[in-house]
Write a protein that holds these residues in place. Sequence first.
Motif, PDB file in Angstrom:
ATOM      1  N   ARG A 100     -63.409   1.948  23.896  1.00 58.48           N
ATOM      2  CA  ARG A 100     -63.736   2.339  25.174  1.00 58.48           C
ATOM      3  C   ARG A 100     -65.077   3.323  25.293  1.00 58.48           C
ATOM      4  O   ARG A 100     -65.880   3.393  26.187  1.00 58.48           O
ATOM      5  CB  ARG A 100     -62.727   3.046  25.921  1.00 58.48           C
ATOM      6  N   ARG A 101     -65.158   4.092  24.280  1.00 52.60           N
ATOM      7  CA  ARG A 101     -66.328   4.843  24.204  1.00 52.60           C
ATOM      8  C   ARG A 101     -67.590   4.053  24.164  1.00 52.60           C
ATOM      9  O   ARG A 101     -68.712   4.220  24.673  1.00 52.60           O
ATOM     10  CB  ARG A 101     -66.330   5.829  22.922  1.00 52.60           C
ATOM     11  N   LYS A 102     -67.847   3.077  23.215  1.00 51.69           N
ATOM     12  CA  LYS A 102     -68.975   2.007  23.267  1.00 51.69           C
ATOM     13  C   LYS A 102     -68.927   1.453  24.615  1.00 51.69           C
ATOM     14  O   LYS A 102     -70.009   1.276  24.933  1.00 51.69           O
ATOM     15  CB  LYS A 102     -68.593   0.789  22.107  1.00 51.69           C
ATOM     16  N   ALA A 103     -67.873   1.002  25.159  1.00 49.81           N
ATOM     17  CA  ALA A 103     -68.105   0.409  26.464  1.00 49.81           C
ATOM     18  C   ALA A 103     -68.798   1.250  27.485  1.00 49.81           C
ATOM     19  O   ALA A 103     -69.583   0.759  28.053  1.00 49.81           O
ATOM     20  CB  ALA A 103     -66.634  -0.019  27.004  1.00 49.81           C
ATOM     21  N   PHE A 104     -68.094   2.399  27.701  1.00 46.13           N
ATOM     22  CA  PHE A 104     -68.739   3.334  28.295  1.00 46.13           C
ATOM     23  C   PHE A 104     -70.278   3.574  28.403  1.00 46.13           C
ATOM     24  O   PHE A 104     -71.122   3.627  29.140  1.00 46.13           O
ATOM     25  CB  PHE A 104     -68.034   4.768  28.420  1.00 46.13           C
ATOM     26  N   LYS A 105     -70.771   3.554  26.884  1.00 44.37           N
ATOM     27  CA  LYS A 105     -72.084   4.145  26.907  1.00 44.37           C
ATOM     28  C   LYS A 105     -72.951   2.612  27.038  1.00 44.37           C
ATOM     29  O   LYS A 105     -74.124   2.802  27.707  1.00 44.37           O
ATOM     30  CB  LYS A 105     -72.314   4.222  25.127  1.00 44.37           C
ATOM     31  N   LEU A 106     -72.268   1.604  26.890  1.00 38.16           N
ATOM     32  CA  LEU A 106     -73.210   0.376  27.428  1.00 38.16           C
ATOM     33  C   LEU A 106     -73.222   0.235  28.902  1.00 38.16           C
ATOM     34  O   LEU A 106     -74.392   0.030  29.507  1.00 38.16           O
ATOM     35  CB  LEU A 106     -72.440  -1.024  26.841  1.00 38.16           C
ATOM     36  N   TYR A 107     -72.150   0.698  29.541  1.00 37.85           N
ATOM     37  CA  TYR A 107     -72.273   0.510  31.000  1.00 37.85           C
ATOM     38  C   TYR A 107     -73.202   1.647  31.472  1.00 37.85           C
ATOM     39  O   TYR A 107     -74.060   1.526  32.647  1.00 37.85           O
ATOM     40  CB  TYR A 107     -70.827   1.168  31.441  1.00 37.85           C
ATOM     41  N   VAL A 108     -73.215   3.029  31.068  1.00 36.72           N
ATOM     42  CA  VAL A 108     -74.051   4.082  31.588  1.00 36.72           C
ATOM     43  C   VAL A 108     -75.407   3.688  31.276  1.00 36.72           C
ATOM     44  O   VAL A 108     -76.316   3.603  32.168  1.00 36.72           O
ATOM     45  CB  VAL A 108     -73.805   5.359  30.739  1.00 36.72           C
ATOM     46  N   ALA A 109     -75.825   3.037  30.213  1.00 34.43           N
ATOM     47  CA  ALA A 109     -77.219   2.405  29.831  1.00 34.43           C
ATOM     48  C   ALA A 109     -77.838   1.226  30.831  1.00 34.43           C
ATOM     49  O   ALA A 109     -78.632   1.498  31.551  1.00 34.43           O
ATOM     50  CB  ALA A 109     -77.172   1.726  28.516  1.00 34.43           C
ATOM     51  N   LEU A 110     -76.763   0.421  31.172  1.00 39.79           N
ATOM     52  CA  LEU A 110     -76.978  -0.535  32.324  1.00 39.79           C
ATOM     53  C   LEU A 110     -77.118   0.033  33.574  1.00 39.79           C
ATOM     54  O   LEU A 110     -77.831  -0.379  34.396  1.00 39.79           O
ATOM     55  CB  LEU A 110     -75.917  -1.625  32.152  1.00 39.79           C
ATOM     56  N   ALA A 111     -76.178   0.991  34.128  1.00 41.18           N
ATOM     57  CA  ALA A 111     -76.278   1.540  35.224  1.00 41.18           C
ATOM     58  C   ALA A 111     -77.630   2.328  35.299  1.00 41.18           C
ATOM     59  O   ALA A 111     -78.158   2.347  36.689  1.00 41.18           O
ATOM     60  CB  ALA A 111     -74.902   2.532  35.516  1.00 41.18           C
ATOM     61  N   ASP A 112     -78.025   2.938  34.592  1.00 41.79           N
ATOM     62  CA  ASP A 112     -79.301   3.791  34.629  1.00 41.79           C
ATOM     63  C   ASP A 112     -80.491   2.690  34.925  1.00 41.79           C
ATOM     64  O   ASP A 112     -81.450   3.137  35.334  1.00 41.79           O
ATOM     65  CB  ASP A 112     -79.563   4.542  33.057  1.00 41.79           C
ATOM     66  N   ASN A 113     -80.129   1.601  34.392  1.00 43.85           N
ATOM     67  CA  ASN A 113     -81.269   0.450  34.715  1.00 43.85           C
ATOM     68  C   ASN A 113     -80.925  -0.346  36.040  1.00 43.85           C
ATOM     69  O   ASN A 113     -81.499  -1.437  36.376  1.00 43.85           O
ATOM     70  CB  ASN A 113     -81.350  -0.597  33.507  1.00 43.85           C
ATOM     71  N   GLY A 114     -79.835   0.113  36.917  1.00 44.18           N
ATOM     72  CA  GLY A 114     -79.600  -0.422  38.243  1.00 44.18           C
ATOM     73  C   GLY A 114     -78.574  -1.491  38.245  1.00 44.18           C
ATOM     74  O   GLY A 114     -78.592  -2.056  39.551  1.00 44.18           O
ATOM     75  N   LEU A 115     -78.116  -1.608  37.325  1.00 47.43           N
ATOM     76  CA  LEU A 115     -76.970  -2.716  37.457  1.00 47.43           C
ATOM     77  C   LEU A 115     -75.756  -2.036  38.169  1.00 47.43           C
ATOM     78  O   LEU A 115     -74.990  -1.077  37.574  1.00 47.43           O
ATOM     79  CB  LEU A 115     -76.598  -3.179  35.966  1.00 47.43           C
ATOM     80  N   ASN A 116     -75.413  -2.510  39.246  1.00 45.67           N
ATOM     81  CA  ASN A 116     -74.396  -1.959  40.064  1.00 45.67           C
ATOM     82  C   ASN A 116     -73.097  -2.035  39.512  1.00 45.67           C
ATOM     83  O   ASN A 116     -72.097  -1.075  39.625  1.00 45.67           O
ATOM     84  CB  ASN A 116     -74.369  -2.446  41.502  1.00 45.67           C
ATOM     85  N   ASP A 117     -72.840  -3.246  38.884  1.00 45.51           N
ATOM     86  CA  ASP A 117     -71.383  -3.606  38.324  1.00 45.51           C
ATOM     87  C   ASP A 117     -71.094  -2.560  37.481  1.00 45.51           C
ATOM     88  O   ASP A 117     -70.011  -2.111  37.109  1.00 45.51           O
ATOM     89  CB  ASP A 117     -71.282  -4.811  37.751  1.00 45.51           C
ATOM     90  N   ALA A 118     -72.131  -2.359  36.392  1.00 44.22           N
ATOM     91  CA  ALA A 118     -71.951  -1.365  35.451  1.00 44.22           C
ATOM     92  C   ALA A 118     -71.878   0.046  36.180  1.00 44.22           C
ATOM     93  O   ALA A 118     -71.050   0.912  35.424  1.00 44.22           O
ATOM     94  CB  ALA A 118     -73.382  -1.334  34.640  1.00 44.22           C
ATOM     95  N   LYS A 119     -72.700   0.520  37.034  1.00 41.18           N
ATOM     96  CA  LYS A 119     -72.376   1.743  37.677  1.00 41.18           C
ATOM     97  C   LYS A 119     -71.128   1.993  38.152  1.00 41.18           C
ATOM     98  O   LYS A 119     -70.352   2.953  37.908  1.00 41.18           O
ATOM     99  CB  LYS A 119     -73.219   1.858  38.824  1.00 41.18           C
ATOM    100  N   ALA A 120     -70.531   0.803  38.835  1.00 38.04           N
ATOM    101  CA  ALA A 120     -69.032   0.964  39.230  1.00 38.04           C
ATOM    102  C   ALA A 120     -68.223   1.089  38.144  1.00 38.04           C
ATOM    103  O   ALA A 120     -67.122   1.908  37.880  1.00 38.04           O
ATOM    104  CB  ALA A 120     -68.732  -0.425  40.158  1.00 38.04           C
ATOM    105  N   MET A 121     -68.282   0.160  37.013  1.00 34.47           N
ATOM    106  CA  MET A 121     -67.289   0.437  35.954  1.00 34.47           C
ATOM    107  C   MET A 121     -67.500   1.984  35.255  1.00 34.47           C
ATOM    108  O   MET A 121     -66.470   2.477  34.522  1.00 34.47           O
ATOM    109  CB  MET A 121     -67.727  -0.647  34.879  1.00 34.47           C
ATOM    110  N   ALA A 122     -68.792   2.397  35.056  1.00 26.52           N
ATOM    111  CA  ALA A 122     -68.848   3.765  34.351  1.00 26.52           C
ATOM    112  C   ALA A 122     -68.095   4.820  35.181  1.00 26.52           C
ATOM    113  O   ALA A 122     -67.785   5.559  34.688  1.00 26.52           O
ATOM    114  CB  ALA A 122     -70.484   4.208  34.329  1.00 26.52           C
ATOM    115  N   GLY A 123     -68.429   4.725  36.689  1.00 24.37           N
ATOM    116  CA  GLY A 123     -67.710   5.477  37.428  1.00 24.37           C
ATOM    117  C   GLY A 123     -66.253   5.417  37.664  1.00 24.37           C
ATOM    118  O   GLY A 123     -65.756   6.677  37.649  1.00 24.37           O
TER     119      GLY A 123
END
Length: 199
Positions: A100-123
């Motif tokens: 989950r730590r790796k997953a979270f880092k990937l989601y945050v990086a994608l969220a920072d680049n504007g991917l809303n699905d990733a922002k929702a998952m990181a949140g």
Amino acid sequence: MSFTKSFAPLFIALSLVACSTGGDSSAPATTTAVVVQPVDSLNATPLLSDADGRMDSLFRAKGYVFGDAILDAARDGNPDAQFLLAQMYSYGIAGATPDRRKAFKLYVALADNGLNDAKAMAGYMYLYGYGVDQDVTKGLDMVTEAANNGNGLAYLFMGNFYRQADPSPKNIALAKTCYYEAQKLGVAEAAEILKSIEK
């Protein structure tokens, strides 16, 4: 449809986030990756699990296999591959070891680049402390932003948060509003939850 919010200092840092009208039609484009919806915890089932193998079967049926090809594409900056890799790590599916730590880092990086699905998952992961120290304020900020950009998954998460954190009549009403928005945006799970709470 958008969220407005004001924080109340309750013991679980429950936020008074409201689902209200007035959405943003200029939502950023998302990738074409298949989004695997977390399983709702109506029966206290962990959301980030794949006990019955449905998600793994979905990934395999779509040809998503954990291995050099997806890792190379993710390393090369392909957002679809990065999102799929994050989901594989989140759920421990398609041959990936759960991390989950790796997953979270990937989601945050994608969220920072504007991917809303990733922002929702990181949140979501912030809200419940999956792969990161729990931070309800950050989680609500991220989920709210994704919902304001028209993300159905974020509306589903907000509905779940209201319903589970404080099942008062006011919060159940807010949860239902969020589920209706998620349903309008194509989240099938929201429709099932609405049926269960409207009986």
